[in-house]
Design a protein around this motif. Structure first.
Motif, short mmCIF file in Angstrom:
data_model
loop_
_atom_site.label_atom_id
_atom_site.label_comp_id
_atom_site.label_asym_id
_atom_site.label_seq_id
_atom_site.Cartn_x
_atom_site.Cartn_y
_atom_site.Cartn_z
N LEU B 77 0.84 -1.20 0.00
CA LEU B 77 0.00 0.00 0.00
C LEU B 77 0.87 1.25 0.00
CD1 LEU B 77 -2.29 -1.11 2.96
CD2 LEU B 77 -3.03 -1.00 0.58
N PRO B 78 0.33 2.38 -0.46
CA PRO B 78 1.04 3.64 -0.24
C PRO B 78 1.16 3.89 1.26
CG PRO B 78 -0.89 3.95 -1.67
CD PRO B 78 -0.93 2.55 -1.17
N VAL B 79 2.23 4.59 1.67
CA VAL B 79 2.53 4.76 3.10
C VAL B 79 1.31 5.23 3.89
CG1 VAL B 79 3.92 6.03 4.75
CG2 VAL B 79 4.95 5.21 2.66
N ARG B 80 0.60 6.20 3.33
CA ARG B 80 -0.52 6.81 4.02
C ARG B 80 -1.59 5.77 4.40
NH1 ARG B 80 -3.17 11.54 4.99
NH2 ARG B 80 -1.47 12.96 4.58
N ASP B 81 -1.83 4.83 3.46
CA ASP B 81 -2.87 3.83 3.71
C ASP B 81 -2.40 2.73 4.64
OD1 ASP B 81 -4.43 5.29 2.02
OD2 ASP B 81 -3.91 4.11 0.25
N ALA B 82 -1.08 2.64 4.83
CA ALA B 82 -0.57 1.58 5.70
C ALA B 82 -0.50 2.02 7.16
CB ALA B 82 0.82 1.16 5.22
N ARG B 83 -0.91 3.26 7.44
CA ARG B 83 -0.86 3.76 8.82
C ARG B 83 -1.72 2.91 9.73
NH1 ARG B 83 -0.28 10.06 7.64
NH2 ARG B 83 1.93 9.91 7.26
N GLY B 84 -1.18 2.59 10.90
CA GLY B 84 -1.89 1.74 11.83
C GLY B 84 -1.55 0.27 11.64
N LYS B 85 -0.96 -0.07 10.48
CA LYS B 85 -0.61 -1.48 10.24
C LYS B 85 0.86 -1.74 10.49
CE LYS B 85 -4.27 -2.34 6.93
NZ LYS B 85 -4.73 -1.29 6.03
N VAL B 86 1.60 -0.69 10.81
CA VAL B 86 3.02 -0.82 11.11
C VAL B 86 3.25 -0.37 12.55
CG1 VAL B 86 5.34 -0.19 10.41
CG2 VAL B 86 3.50 -0.19 8.73
N ALA B 87 3.98 -1.17 13.31
CA ALA B 87 4.33 -0.76 14.67
C ALA B 87 5.78 -0.31 14.68
CB ALA B 87 4.13 -1.92 15.64
N PHE B 88 6.07 0.71 15.43
CA PHE B 88 7.42 1.28 15.42
C PHE B 88 7.97 1.40 16.84
CE2 PHE B 88 9.96 5.40 15.10
CZ PHE B 88 11.10 4.77 14.65
N VAL B 89 9.19 0.97 17.01
CA VAL B 89 9.88 1.18 18.28
C VAL B 89 10.99 2.20 18.03
CG1 VAL B 89 11.27 0.13 20.10
CG2 VAL B 89 9.40 -1.15 19.07
N PRO B 90 10.80 3.46 18.45
CA PRO B 90 11.82 4.47 18.21
C PRO B 90 12.97 4.32 19.20
CG PRO B 90 9.95 5.45 19.35
CD PRO B 90 9.64 3.98 19.17
N GLN B 91 14.05 5.08 18.96
CA GLN B 91 15.09 5.15 19.99
C GLN B 91 14.50 5.88 21.18
OE1 GLN B 91 18.84 6.65 18.57
NE2 GLN B 91 18.67 5.54 16.65
N ARG B 92 14.89 5.46 22.37
CA ARG B 92 14.14 5.97 23.52
C ARG B 92 14.39 7.44 23.80
NH1 ARG B 92 17.85 5.55 27.81
NH2 ARG B 92 19.53 4.20 27.16
N GLY B 93 15.46 8.01 23.20
CA GLY B 93 15.71 9.44 23.36
C GLY B 93 14.72 10.30 22.59
#
Lengths: 292, 267
Positions: B77-93
């Motif tokens: 899907l285009p990025v916009r439509d994939a929102r909510g289907k990807v989980a992200f773990v950022p750097q904690r800073g």
């Protein structure tokens, strides 16, 4: 003993609650300075609205204030986008003193041309003069407070996520833009509606002092917002009484003491006390809980 | 007749697809002409030196940064439509940990994805958050305020939030920073479990030894994609040299073959 006018009393306590509520969220977003820009940015708008129309009606002055405050708010984002070199508080600092400088020039020009006409009234916008508050000001404050409360309840579930980790909220497809836009609009409206009580110069201290005073005593988002709102209300309740007793104490019946500084002093004193108490308690109890 | 359907099927097989993607900060390109195809169901490591654009790559995949040129497709899907289907773990800073919330609150935030804003959190959401906290070993700390967590605990809280989201794709930016060796081992085992469930994971990771042992796919990045593919054929000495530069690359390549693991950490 003198008692404050009912309209003044209600206006002050509503303004206190409003600034506690919206300030706590600006505090969490680290955008307290934005409140300062909104307040200072409103000042040239008030003067221009008066200069152009010659009227001192709250609706016209308020509209001028709102337009110029929102303009400054937009300018912050615009400058930060166009000039990435303006980091952190650079753009807000530039705009808040810039708009105050513009307003001072307008003020001087007006003094030359209008021979002090109506300036006594306008001056109350600078440091706040609750005594000049009338019922219609009070009702507009109550309306804005109701709007702010409804908006917060409306987005209750998503608010902490957006305030804590904006990127994550975007990735999860939450309505981040809408919530941020709403918070900024509410902040601008709240600043403008409360100008006659707290004034443009010291207003933003409330956005910091009230949430700062409650932060050490709560670790949850809901209680933090509620406590901040309640504390703001209480400070707002006390302010007109303090002003009146100071005035009668110094034998001045001429409504000489501005409300804004008293409001801010009361809030800052509480914040300072609260930090001291929190520090004292932190010393007594071990800060690190045992790790299981 | 059959051709478009085949094309469609081929598309959804890759979980992330980038074509000619260039991302720049001002005049300086952070990512240059990236072509990438990460297969679904893989455990992928993104490897590269400081300033190679690893975090930029993550942010571009997640739609937080807009590429100057090129196309990004997530889960077909285009990025916009994939929102909510990807989980992200950022750097904690990336966030302010003085926020008034508890560990459990953070895990619950993961369940918001895909839920209409007016819907209150139900038993299902709370159950998922609880399970996620259990998976990262934070159950006993679930009521602890965020500002009383250690670095490793913060990192695990972020991981719990991502797990609670139940997303088919997880993207993790240096998830083991500040985490002790034992917890890292548990987390890596957890990644294997998630992969066995059919989920895809993309991890920015520095320990080439574990990449070699546990990740089936890897991307070597240094502004451009140096190499990308199955770990066995991609993580070669020569590719590492082209990624890290001739001297450092040699060191990395040599040590990574010894049992001792090599750590090249950002800042």
């Amino acid at each position: 003993m003198n008692t404050p006018d009912a309209a003044v009393a209600f206006a002050c306590l509503t303004a206190g609650g409003l600034y506690g509520l919206l300030g706590s969220m600006a505090f969490l977003r680290r955008q307290s300075l934005r409140g300062d820009v909104l307040a200072h940015g409103a000042w040239p708008g008030v003067l221009l609205a008066f200069a152009l129309t010659g009227q001192r009606s709250p609706a016209i002055l308020g509209l001028g204030a709102l337009v110029s405050a929102l303009g400054m708010n937009y300018l912050i984002s615009f400058l930060e986008r166009q000039f990435p070199r303006l980091k952190g508080d650079a753009a807000p600092a530039l705009l808040l003193s810039g708009s105050f400088a513009v307003a001072s020039v307008i003020w001087s020009l007006m003094q030359m041309h209008t021979e002090g006409l109506g300036q006594a009234g306008l001056k109350s916008f600078l440091l706040g003069q609750a005594a000049s508050v009338q019922w219609q000001d009070t009702w507009s404050l109550i309306l804005v407070f109701a709007l702010a409360t409804l908006s917060v309840l409306f987005f209750w579930r998503d608010l902490p996520g957006v305030l804590f980790d904006r990127d994550q909220a975007i990735i999860q497809g939450r309505p981040v833009k809408m919530i941020e836009w709403l918070l900024e609009l509410l902040l601008a409206i709240a600043v403008v509606t409360g100008l006659t009580i707290v004034g443009v110069v010291v207003l933003s201290a409330l956005f910091v002092a009230i949430p700062l005073a409650v932060r050490p005593f709560t670790h949850r988002f809901g209680p933090f917002l509620l406590a901040s709102t309640l504390l703001g209300t209480m400070i707002g309740m006390a302010t007109p009484w303090i002003v009146i007793s100071l005035e009668s104490g110094f034998g001045n019946s001429g409504r000489g003491i501005p409300t804004g500084p008293i409001f801010v002093l009361a809030a800052s004193l509480l914040a300072f006390t609260s930090l001291l108490v929190a520090h004292f308690f932190a010393r007594k109890s071990p800060k690190e809980l045992p790790t299981p | 007749m059959n051709e478009p359907r085949q094309k469609e099927a081929k598309k959804t097989k890759s979980v992330v697809r980038l074509e000619d993607v260039t991302v720049a900060y001002g005049d300086r390109p952070a990512l240059w002409d990236i072509d990438l195809d990460i297969p679904a169901g893989s455990l992928t490591a993104v490897v590269g030196p400081n300033g190679a654009g690893k975090t930029t790559l993550m942010k571009t995949m997640l739609g937080l940064l807009k590429p100057a040129t090129g196309r990004v497709e997530i889960l077909g899907l285009p990025v916009r439509d994939a929102r909510g289907k990807v989980a992200f773990v950022p750097q904690r800073g990336a966030v302010d940990w003085d926020f008034p919330a508890t560990v459990a609150d953070i895990a619950l935030m993961g369940t918001h994805a895909g839920l209409p804003w007016w819907k209150p959190l139900g038993v299902n959401e709370k159950g998922r958050a609880k399970l996620a906290l259990d998976q990262v070993g934070l159950t006993s700390l679930s009521h602890r305020p965020l500002n009383q967590l250690s670095g490793g605990q913060q990192q695990r809280a972020f991981l719990a939030r991502a797990l609670a989201q139940n997303a088919p794709l997880l993207v993790l930016d240096e998830p083991f920073q500040g985490i002790d060796a034992l917890t890292e081992k548990t987390m890596l085992a957890l990644f294997q479990d998630l992969k066995a469930e059919g989920r895809s994971l993309i991890v920015v990771h520095h320990d080439l030894h574990t990449v070699r042992d546990l990740f089936d796919h890897c991307v070597l990045l240094n502004v451009r994609v140096v190499a990308s593919g199955p770990t066995k054929t991609t993580l070669t000495d020569q590719n590492l040299r082209s990624t890290y530069g001739p001297r450092l690359g040699l060191d990395v390549a040599r040590t990574s073959e010894s049992p001792q693991s090599v750590q090249l950490r950002d800042s």
